[in-house]
Design a protein around this motif. Structure first.
Motif, PDB file in Angstrom:
ATOM      1  N   PRO A  11       0.799  -1.224   0.000  1.00  0.00           N
ATOM      2  CA  PRO A  11       0.000   0.000   0.000  1.00  0.00           C
ATOM      3  C   PRO A  11       0.833   1.276   0.000  1.00  0.00           C
ATOM      4  N   ASP A  12       2.012   1.245   0.652  1.00  0.00           N
ATOM      5  CA  ASP A  12       2.818   2.471   0.731  1.00  0.00           C
ATOM      6  C   ASP A  12       3.409   2.854  -0.613  1.00  0.00           C
ATOM      7  N   ALA A  13       3.458   1.924  -1.537  1.00  0.00           N
ATOM      8  CA  ALA A  13       4.054   2.208  -2.854  1.00  0.00           C
ATOM      9  C   ALA A  13       3.030   2.009  -3.964  1.00  0.00           C
ATOM     10  N   ASN A  44       1.307  -0.422  -4.663  1.00  0.00           N
ATOM     11  CA  ASN A  44       1.517  -1.762  -5.245  1.00  0.00           C
ATOM     12  C   ASN A  44       2.554  -1.786  -6.369  1.00  0.00           C
ATOM     13  N   ALA A  45       3.535  -0.874  -6.290  1.00  0.00           N
ATOM     14  CA  ALA A  45       4.609  -0.915  -7.299  1.00  0.00           C
ATOM     15  C   ALA A  45       5.236  -2.309  -7.299  1.00  0.00           C
ATOM     16  N   LEU A  46       5.576  -2.766  -8.497  1.00  0.00           N
ATOM     17  CA  LEU A  46       5.994  -4.161  -8.701  1.00  0.00           C
ATOM     18  C   LEU A  46       7.503  -4.269  -8.510  1.00  0.00           C
ATOM     19  N   ASN A  47       7.921  -4.807  -7.381  1.00  0.00           N
ATOM     20  CA  ASN A  47       9.367  -4.983  -7.151  1.00  0.00           C
ATOM     21  C   ASN A  47       9.731  -6.458  -7.196  1.00  0.00           C
ATOM     22  N   ALA A  82       6.105  -0.721 -12.459  1.00  0.00           N
ATOM     23  CA  ALA A  82       7.316  -1.313 -11.896  1.00  0.00           C
ATOM     24  C   ALA A  82       7.850  -0.355 -10.839  1.00  0.00           C
ATOM     25  N   ASP A  83       8.576  -0.901  -9.869  1.00  0.00           N
ATOM     26  CA  ASP A  83       9.078  -0.062  -8.772  1.00  0.00           C
ATOM     27  C   ASP A  83      10.217   0.823  -9.290  1.00  0.00           C
ATOM     28  N   ILE A  84       9.925   2.117  -9.427  1.00  0.00           N
ATOM     29  CA  ILE A  84      10.877   3.049 -10.036  1.00  0.00           C
ATOM     30  C   ILE A  84      12.124   3.173  -9.155  1.00  0.00           C
ATOM     31  N   LYS A  85      11.901   3.098  -7.827  1.00  0.00           N
ATOM     32  CA  LYS A  85      13.057   3.250  -6.923  1.00  0.00           C
ATOM     33  C   LYS A  85      14.013   2.058  -7.072  1.00  0.00           C
ATOM     34  N   GLU A  86      13.457   0.890  -7.334  1.00  0.00           N
ATOM     35  CA  GLU A  86      14.305  -0.302  -7.503  1.00  0.00           C
ATOM     36  C   GLU A  86      15.027  -0.277  -8.862  1.00  0.00           C
ATOM     37  N   GLY A 125      -8.659   1.763  -9.535  1.00  0.00           N
ATOM     38  CA  GLY A 125      -7.599   2.768  -9.412  1.00  0.00           C
ATOM     39  C   GLY A 125      -6.556   2.632 -10.511  1.00  0.00           C
ATOM     40  N   TYR A 126      -5.298   2.979 -10.142  1.00  0.00           N
ATOM     41  CA  TYR A 126      -4.242   3.050 -11.155  1.00  0.00           C
ATOM     42  C   TYR A 126      -3.767   1.670 -11.621  1.00  0.00           C
ATOM     43  N   ALA A 127      -3.712   1.495 -12.921  1.00  0.00           N
ATOM     44  CA  ALA A 127      -3.019   0.346 -13.528  1.00  0.00           C
ATOM     45  C   ALA A 127      -2.095   0.973 -14.566  1.00  0.00           C
ATOM     46  N   LEU A 128      -0.900   1.339 -14.105  1.00  0.00           N
ATOM     47  CA  LEU A 128       0.012   2.126 -14.942  1.00  0.00           C
ATOM     48  C   LEU A 128       1.288   1.349 -15.230  1.00  0.00           C
ATOM     49  N   GLY A 129       1.862   1.575 -16.408  1.00  0.00           N
ATOM     50  CA  GLY A 129       3.133   0.934 -16.742  1.00  0.00           C
ATOM     51  C   GLY A 129       3.038  -0.576 -16.557  1.00  0.00           C
ATOM     52  N   GLY A 130       3.956  -1.110 -15.727  1.00  0.00           N
ATOM     53  CA  GLY A 130       3.940  -2.547 -15.453  1.00  0.00           C
ATOM     54  C   GLY A 130       2.624  -3.010 -14.856  1.00  0.00           C
ATOM     55  N   GLY A 131       1.876  -2.117 -14.207  1.00  0.00           N
ATOM     56  CA  GLY A 131       0.574  -2.480 -13.645  1.00  0.00           C
ATOM     57  C   GLY A 131      -0.435  -2.775 -14.746  1.00  0.00           C
ATOM     58  N   GLN A 144       0.356   3.845 -20.004  1.00  0.00           N
ATOM     59  CA  GLN A 144       1.753   3.415 -20.165  1.00  0.00           C
ATOM     60  C   GLN A 144       2.604   4.685 -20.117  1.00  0.00           C
ATOM     61  N   PRO A 145       2.892   5.174 -18.896  1.00  0.00           N
ATOM     62  CA  PRO A 145       3.587   6.461 -18.781  1.00  0.00           C
ATOM     63  C   PRO A 145       5.109   6.361 -18.820  1.00  0.00           C
ATOM     64  N   GLU A 146       5.642   5.209 -19.267  1.00  0.00           N
ATOM     65  CA  GLU A 146       7.095   5.022 -19.199  1.00  0.00           C
ATOM     66  C   GLU A 146       7.859   6.132 -19.913  1.00  0.00           C
ATOM     67  N   ILE A 147       7.275   6.666 -21.003  1.00  0.00           N
ATOM     68  CA  ILE A 147       8.008   7.692 -21.769  1.00  0.00           C
ATOM     69  C   ILE A 147       8.322   8.903 -20.897  1.00  0.00           C
ATOM     70  N   THR A 148       7.471   9.148 -19.900  1.00  0.00           N
ATOM     71  CA  THR A 148       7.720  10.290 -19.008  1.00  0.00           C
ATOM     72  C   THR A 148       8.932  10.043 -18.106  1.00  0.00           C
ATOM     73  N   LEU A 149       9.361   8.779 -17.999  1.00  0.00           N
ATOM     74  CA  LEU A 149      10.509   8.409 -17.155  1.00  0.00           C
ATOM     75  C   LEU A 149      11.766   8.169 -17.990  1.00  0.00           C
ATOM     76  N   GLY A 150      11.655   8.395 -19.291  1.00  0.00           N
ATOM     77  CA  GLY A 150      12.807   8.175 -20.158  1.00  0.00           C
ATOM     78  C   GLY A 150      13.016   6.727 -20.553  1.00  0.00           C
ATOM     79  N   GLY A 182       8.251  -2.258 -20.827  1.00  0.00           N
ATOM     80  CA  GLY A 182       9.220  -3.352 -20.949  1.00  0.00           C
ATOM     81  C   GLY A 182       8.640  -4.719 -20.661  1.00  0.00           C
ATOM     82  N   MET A 183       7.316  -4.759 -20.455  1.00  0.00           N
ATOM     83  CA  MET A 183       6.711  -6.020 -20.056  1.00  0.00           C
ATOM     84  C   MET A 183       5.505  -6.323 -20.948  1.00  0.00           C
ATOM     85  N   GLY A 184       5.594  -5.855 -22.200  1.00  0.00           N
ATOM     86  CA  GLY A 184       4.547  -6.197 -23.159  1.00  0.00           C
ATOM     87  C   GLY A 184       3.640  -5.039 -23.553  1.00  0.00           C
TER      88      GLY A 184
HETATM   89  N1  CO8 Z   1       7.453   2.878  -8.140  1.00  0.00           N
HETATM   90  C1  CO8 Z   1       7.837   3.134  -6.867  1.00  0.00           C
HETATM   91  N2  CO8 Z   1       7.080   3.862  -5.999  1.00  0.00           N
HETATM   92  C2  CO8 Z   1       5.913   4.337  -6.445  1.00  0.00           C
HETATM   93  C3  CO8 Z   1       5.441   4.086  -7.751  1.00  0.00           C
HETATM   94  C4  CO8 Z   1       6.261   3.323  -8.613  1.00  0.00           C
HETATM   95  N3  CO8 Z   1       5.902   2.991  -9.874  1.00  0.00           N
HETATM   96  N4  CO8 Z   1       4.242   4.709  -7.888  1.00  0.00           N
HETATM   97  C5  CO8 Z   1       3.968   5.290  -6.709  1.00  0.00           C
HETATM   98  N5  CO8 Z   1       4.974   5.071  -5.834  1.00  0.00           N
HETATM   99  C6  CO8 Z   1       5.085   5.535  -4.463  1.00  0.00           C
HETATM  100  C7  CO8 Z   1       5.405   7.019  -4.384  1.00  0.00           C
HETATM  101  O1  CO8 Z   1       6.792   7.227  -4.541  1.00  0.00           O
HETATM  102  C8  CO8 Z   1       4.894   7.377  -3.001  1.00  0.00           C
HETATM  103  O2  CO8 Z   1       5.841   6.938  -2.059  1.00  0.00           O
HETATM  104  P1  CO8 Z   1       6.414   7.984  -0.953  1.00  0.00           P
HETATM  105  O3  CO8 Z   1       5.200   8.346  -0.125  1.00  0.00           O
HETATM  106  O4  CO8 Z   1       7.428   7.179  -0.208  1.00  0.00           O
HETATM  107  O5  CO8 Z   1       6.926   9.141  -1.692  1.00  0.00           O
HETATM  108  C9  CO8 Z   1       3.673   6.483  -2.862  1.00  0.00           C
HETATM  109  O6  CO8 Z   1       3.827   5.427  -3.816  1.00  0.00           O
HETATM  110  C10 CO8 Z   1       2.379   7.217  -3.162  1.00  0.00           C
HETATM  111  O7  CO8 Z   1       2.500   7.795  -4.447  1.00  0.00           O
HETATM  112  P2  CO8 Z   1       2.147   9.327  -4.754  1.00  0.00           P
HETATM  113  O8  CO8 Z   1       2.420  10.162  -3.536  1.00  0.00           O
HETATM  114  O9  CO8 Z   1       2.853   9.713  -6.007  1.00  0.00           O
HETATM  115  O10 CO8 Z   1       0.567   9.204  -4.961  1.00  0.00           O
HETATM  116  P3  CO8 Z   1      -0.365  10.186  -5.810  1.00  0.00           P
HETATM  117  O11 CO8 Z   1      -1.755   9.786  -5.483  1.00  0.00           O
HETATM  118  O12 CO8 Z   1       0.049  11.598  -5.626  1.00  0.00           O
HETATM  119  O13 CO8 Z   1      -0.042   9.822  -7.360  1.00  0.00           O
HETATM  120  C11 CO8 Z   1       0.343   8.315  -9.214  1.00  0.00           C
HETATM  121  C12 CO8 Z   1      -0.388   8.559  -7.878  1.00  0.00           C
HETATM  122  C13 CO8 Z   1      -0.182   9.279 -10.286  1.00  0.00           C
HETATM  123  C14 CO8 Z   1       0.054   6.874  -9.633  1.00  0.00           C
HETATM  124  C15 CO8 Z   1       1.861   8.523  -9.022  1.00  0.00           C
HETATM  125  O14 CO8 Z   1       2.290   7.783  -7.865  1.00  0.00           O
HETATM  126  C16 CO8 Z   1       2.698   8.090 -10.175  1.00  0.00           C
HETATM  127  O15 CO8 Z   1       2.761   8.776 -11.181  1.00  0.00           O
HETATM  128  N6  CO8 Z   1       3.385   6.925 -10.065  1.00  0.00           N
HETATM  129  C17 CO8 Z   1       4.289   6.439 -11.067  1.00  0.00           C
HETATM  130  C18 CO8 Z   1       3.519   5.871 -12.249  1.00  0.00           C
HETATM  131  C19 CO8 Z   1       4.464   5.404 -13.323  1.00  0.00           C
HETATM  132  O16 CO8 Z   1       5.202   6.170 -13.918  1.00  0.00           O
HETATM  133  N7  CO8 Z   1       4.472   4.087 -13.575  1.00  0.00           N
HETATM  134  C20 CO8 Z   1       5.304   3.490 -14.562  1.00  0.00           C
HETATM  135  C21 CO8 Z   1       6.549   2.956 -13.908  1.00  0.00           C
HETATM  136  S1  CO8 Z   1       7.751   2.397 -15.108  1.00  0.00           S
HETATM  137  C22 CO8 Z   1       7.197   0.845 -15.523  1.00  0.00           C
HETATM  138  O17 CO8 Z   1       6.216   0.354 -15.045  1.00  0.00           O
HETATM  139  C23 CO8 Z   1       8.044   0.118 -16.501  1.00  0.00           C
HETATM  140  C24 CO8 Z   1       7.308  -1.069 -16.996  1.00  0.00           C
HETATM  141  C25 CO8 Z   1       8.219  -2.084 -17.444  1.00  0.00           C
HETATM  142  C26 CO8 Z   1       7.787  -3.451 -17.000  1.00  0.00           C
HETATM  143  C27 CO8 Z   1       7.443  -3.531 -15.518  1.00  0.00           C
HETATM  144  C28 CO8 Z   1       7.618  -4.882 -14.966  1.00  0.00           C
HETATM  145  C29 CO8 Z   1       7.340  -4.946 -13.507  1.00  0.00           C
END
Ligand code: CO8
Length: 257
Positions: free
Chosen positions: A22-24, A26-29, A65-69, A103-109, A129-135, A139-141
């Motif tokens: 819940p704190d992340a 559900n970022a996929l690590n 996917a877990d961006i921090k990882e 709720g959110y099903a973004l990128g890897g979600g 699929q917001p990966e382009i915003t992260l550069g 990567g998972m289909g």
């Molecule tokens: N990775 C790690 N942590 C995350 C992620 C993520 N993807 N998304 C959210 N979190 C964390 C935040 O860092 C925050 O943690 P903290 O409180 O420690 O700072 C916590 O979750 C809550 O998030 P927000 O405060 O940002 O919550 P908001 O309600 O303000 O915003 C959003 C919700 C819009 C969903 C926003 O969190 C966001 O934009 N998240 C990132 C979305 C994103 O870019 N996803 C794509 C990631 S790249 C990817 O998926 C590559 C795919 C390749 C294959 C994947 C295989 C697993």
């Protein structure tokens, strides 16, 4: 095994797996991947389970996917480890899997939801699929399964702009099978899974295998594959039972469940 990133429960022949970071959002690590693979393998081997529901929280199915990882990965490490390859185990699960998305099903979600057999969405769901915003790019289909599901125009729009699509647009585009009020999401998905789990399991698995072939084969080869599967079912007791029950005007009691 004590699970850190998932919760699991069973309802009759249905297993429900809930992503639980819940704190992340559900970022996929890698911990979650390991637990999800192990849990799916356990249910795949369990004769008492006929279908699986994969879900998240009210706020997020998974925010990617877990961006921090991933942040400090380098090319050689990612390539040598074939980073993300482990997720293919989800799509390779042979029993039916329904994604119940709120709720959110973004990128890897979004990509994880697309690895399931179909998606039931809450009216709160947001796909993207917001990966382009992260550069990076999906990567998972995402560029492949999304394009097959909703066509080139919308897949390009989502992957190139990184915008989100709401549940109504996702259903209209063919990404989502049904949209329901958020409060009814899990009950609806569980009921659908119970329905599937009440049928003959080998037939349900052959349906899944055959529909998936549509993405992988030419039409002629896919039709031949379907027809051979159809022929093979006449060797099963469940075919005799299903057709016999229809003729005798009673409910079928399938043996291979
Ligand atoms: N990775 C790690 N942590 C995350 C992620 C993520 N993807 N998304 C959210 N979190 C964390 C935040 O860092 C925050 O943690 P903290 O409180 O420690 O700072 C916590 O979750 C809550 O998030 P927000 O405060 O940002 O919550 P908001 O309600 O303000 O915003 C959003 C919700 C819009 C969903 C926003 O969190 C966001 O934009 N998240 C990132 C979305 C994103 O870019 N996803 C794509 C990631 S790249 C990817 O998926 C590559 C795919 C390749 C294959 C994947 C295989 C697993």
């Amino acid at each position: 095994m004590a699970l850190k990133t998932l919760k699991t429960e069973t309802h009759g022949r249905v297993a429900i797996i809930t992503l639980n970071r819940p704190d992340a959002l559900n970022a996929l690590n890698s911990d979650l991947l390991g637990e999800l693979r192990a849990t799916l393998a356990q249910y795949a081997a369990d004769d008492k389970i006929g279908a699986i529901v994969l879900t998240g929280s009210e706020k997020a199915f998974a925010a990617g996917a877990d961006i921090k990882e991933m942040q400090s990965l380098d090319f050689v490490g990612a390539y040598m480890d074939d980073f993300f390859e482990g997720w293919s185990a989800v799509a390779a699960t042979r029993k039916p899997v329904i994604a119940a998305v709120a709720g959110y099903a973004l990128g890897g979600g979004c990509e994880l939801a697309m690895m399931c057999d179909f998606i039931i969405a809450a009216d709160t769901a947001k796909f993207g699929q917001p990966e382009i915003t992260l550069g990076v790019l999906p990567g998972m289909g995402g560029t492949q399964r999304l394009t097959r599901a909703i066509g080139k125009a919308k897949a390009m729009d989502l992957c190139l702009t990184g915008r989100m699509m709401d549940a109504e647009e996702a259903e209209r585009s063919g990404l989502v099978a049904r949209v329901v009020p958020a409060a009814e999401l899990l009950a609806t998905a569980t009921k659908a899974a119970e329905k599937i789990a009440g049928f003959s399991l080998p037939v349900a698995m052959m349906v899944k295998e055959s529909v998936n072939r549509a993405d992988e084969m030419t039409l002629a080869e896919g039709l031949r594959f379907e027809r051979r599967m159809f022929h093979s079912l006449f060797a099963t007791e469940d075919q005799k039972e299903g057709m016999g029950a229809f003729v005798e005007k009673r409910k079928a009691q399938f043996k291979h469940r």
